[in-house]
Design a protein around this motif. Sequence first.
Motif, mmCIF file in Angstrom:
data_model
loop_
_atom_site.group_PDB
_atom_site.id
_atom_site.type_symbol
_atom_site.label_atom_id
_atom_site.label_comp_id
_atom_site.label_asym_id
_atom_site.label_seq_id
_atom_site.Cartn_x
_atom_site.Cartn_y
_atom_site.Cartn_z
ATOM 1 N N LYS A 491 0.841 -1.192 0.000
ATOM 2 C CA LYS A 491 0.000 0.000 0.000
ATOM 3 C C LYS A 491 0.883 1.252 0.000
ATOM 4 O O LYS A 491 2.008 1.229 0.501
ATOM 5 N N LYS A 492 0.347 2.334 -0.561
ATOM 6 C CA LYS A 492 1.130 3.560 -0.701
ATOM 7 C C LYS A 492 0.297 4.787 -0.356
ATOM 8 O O LYS A 492 -0.894 4.843 -0.676
ATOM 9 N N THR A 493 0.941 5.761 0.289
ATOM 10 C CA THR A 493 0.377 7.096 0.460
ATOM 11 C C THR A 493 1.314 8.057 -0.261
ATOM 12 O O THR A 493 2.496 8.144 0.079
ATOM 13 N N ILE A 494 0.800 8.740 -1.273
ATOM 14 C CA ILE A 494 1.607 9.613 -2.132
ATOM 15 C C ILE A 494 1.064 11.031 -1.981
ATOM 16 O O ILE A 494 -0.138 11.255 -2.123
ATOM 17 N N LEU A 495 1.942 11.999 -1.694
ATOM 18 C CA LEU A 495 1.444 13.340 -1.410
ATOM 19 C C LEU A 495 2.362 14.413 -1.977
ATOM 20 O O LEU A 495 3.566 14.201 -2.143
ATOM 21 N N GLY A 496 1.764 15.567 -2.260
ATOM 22 C CA GLY A 496 2.538 16.688 -2.769
ATOM 23 C C GLY A 496 1.630 17.790 -3.265
ATOM 24 O O GLY A 496 0.425 17.806 -3.005
ATOM 25 N N ASP A 497 2.228 18.718 -4.005
ATOM 26 C CA ASP A 497 1.492 19.874 -4.525
ATOM 27 C C ASP A 497 2.066 20.232 -5.883
ATOM 28 O O ASP A 497 3.236 20.600 -5.997
ATOM 29 N N SER A 498 1.253 20.125 -6.925
ATOM 30 C CA SER A 498 1.730 20.388 -8.282
ATOM 31 C C SER A 498 2.167 21.832 -8.477
ATOM 32 O O SER A 498 2.883 22.148 -9.424
ATOM 33 N N ASN A 499 1.754 22.736 -7.580
ATOM 34 C CA ASN A 499 2.181 24.137 -7.679
ATOM 35 C C ASN A 499 3.563 24.374 -7.065
ATOM 36 O O ASN A 499 4.075 25.486 -7.124
ATOM 37 N N GLN A 500 4.146 23.337 -6.467
ATOM 38 C CA GLN A 500 5.430 23.522 -5.791
ATOM 39 C C GLN A 500 6.537 22.684 -6.414
ATOM 40 O O GLN A 500 7.423 22.199 -5.723
ATOM 41 N N SER A 501 6.526 22.550 -7.711
ATOM 42 C CA SER A 501 7.590 21.804 -8.369
ATOM 43 C C SER A 501 8.826 22.681 -8.515
ATOM 44 O O SER A 501 8.739 23.828 -8.953
ATOM 45 N N VAL A 502 9.988 22.130 -8.162
ATOM 46 C CA VAL A 502 11.228 22.891 -8.360
ATOM 47 C C VAL A 502 11.740 22.727 -9.789
ATOM 48 O O VAL A 502 12.679 23.401 -10.190
ATOM 49 N N ASN A 503 11.128 21.824 -10.548
ATOM 50 C CA ASN A 503 11.484 21.654 -11.958
ATOM 51 C C ASN A 503 10.216 21.442 -12.764
ATOM 52 O O ASN A 503 9.768 20.319 -12.950
#
Length: 691
Positions: A491-503
Amino acid sequence: MTVNRSEAEEKRYLEEVVSKLHQSLQNLESKISSTRDEIIESKRYVWTNTAELDPVERAANRMEISLTIDHGEKAVLKLNRIQKLIAAPYFGRVDFVADEQTEAETYYIGVHPFTMEGSQKNVIYDWRSPVASMFYDYQTGKARYSSPQGVVEGEIGLKRQYRIKQSIMEYMIESSMNINDDVLQKELSLTSDEKMKNIVATIQKEQNVIIRDEHSHEMIIQGVAGSGKTSVALHRVAFLLYRYKETLTSQNILIISPNKVFSDYISNVLPELGEENIAEISFDDIAAGELAGLCHGQTFYQQVSELGTSTDVCLIERIEYKASVDFIYELDHFIEYIQENYFQPVDIVLDEVKIDQAEIWNAYRVSGNLPIKLRLEKTALKITGNTKDIHGDKLTAKTATKIRTLIKKMFKTQNLLLLYTDFYNYIGKPEWFKLKKTKTLEFADVFPMVYLKIRLEGSKSYEAVKHLLVDEMQDYTPIQYAVLSRLFKCKKTILGDSNQSVNPYSSSSLQVIRKVFPSAHTVELLRSYRSTMEIIDFAQKINRNSKLIPLERSGPSPKIFRAEEADSELNQINALIRGFLESEHRTLGIVCKTQDQAERMYHELCGGYKDFFLLDYSSDKFHEGIIVTSAPMAKGLEFDRVLIPFTDASNYKTEMDRSLLYIACTRAMHVLTITYFGEVSPLLPPGYEEV
């Protein structure tokens, strides 16, 4: 009947609970002391009487000592929890009357549970317990919770929230609604700490749904800057460890972390919740392990640093192409092609043995959809197992080994670098593969190479990992997720914010990641809690996210200071640092665009201040004080104040620069200041300049 109606009664009850905790603490200290003495005495007995004890007795004594140590360690863990509870026993209360009952039960909710020795009744309920879910999910009125016996329905008659510090109640709030905004305002207005803290007292309903989700095989959390997504994910881990304590331990959970500083920053959360810290690994670690002995690769941060100064359009095109979902499909098609076309069987003729190529091809064809190397081994074993010599006898070991070697050599090449080069010839784009130097890959080629290796040779076993946590999801490409899907079946929990990409040339949105995990459950956290409304409004003008909902917490407006020359800007920065040192705030982040700029800034200023630190890619600790770093390194961190220098038009101009500037701004909790000399960056909004 409602107990502890008034604030005075609540304070008296708190004193009673603290007294019980102290009593329990004394009992535990006595128990630990006697256990220590018992262990010492048992070891002395075994040592003194070794010659007289037979093997069975020695084994029994060792087992008894081991069990005593285990009981002692559990008592120490319980003691640590009691010590934490004495400082702040609980943060919430729910009075609930079930439908089949006439009187309400009162549930006090804390970070850890507490029951007096010899009693079956909880004095404090764990925040992860079923009844505690009502505190997060319901206002007063009709409510329900899921118990081991089934769903319990009823009514909440009273909800309260408390802030207790050093055993003293600082405030109490009647909370008919979900977690009260007054509590959030009070908590979020505090200064930042050296490490991320638990949020059990302020978990919101939408966060609680994520935390208590037991069923999703993959959960993807898209959370705006400051939405608490990392903290929510860690609380989700703590909940799963509580819920499945018989089958899941912290050793079964792994986090893919962007860097060691971030790992250190979040390292307090699980221990505060009574759980052991979980192991962490980075994608660079995974790549280094998979490609060891084969080749080297540029790291992600090295790629970001290169892009910060590069004008190579072809480099950007290569990165964008290899960060697409279509790229995975093309690589899969190539792997299917070489499986069918790179195996070229020929007749084997040895002394007293002859094997027809058609027989070899048929054995290869029926060997199944295995990695190529394993498929060749299975083919060779099948042939040698079925072949007899001209006398009808089984093959000798020497002959069988020779045949297996010949069959494996019938595959055109198993050299991964050659195969990867062939891939670009196969798709008609040989110019899209360029080595940085001999046997050193561009970062965009690192995980395609890892993926090819897995498809060719198979992968390591990560069977011990039962839950994988992936943070900063936007910085990983589809091919990296394809590698994860093959390495980790859990099982996986994947998280982030597409507005905060450094690339932004290789970032992945929630929609893109779902193409790799089509069955994933996706959720969005849209409310931002970190920054004041003024800072959020400023950041939104740089890189707008129309879904973001700010918490209504006000502070000073961001300020932009213009200098006539570089020395004047440095003087302004020193003045702003002195202002920070005179304030009640505890952390100041000086966030530069690149690591090179951060290092120059650090060396310019480090002689004049104590508690002054540089965070770079080799750092492994997050410190309180003045921190100089780059936007890529600052991602995931937060500071009371943020100062962004060198925001002139020549430094911040591209879409990648826009992302980095947005990340830097959204690290600030209370105060944001920006400096530049020359011409201001066109990415900055007008109207904030200080004269």
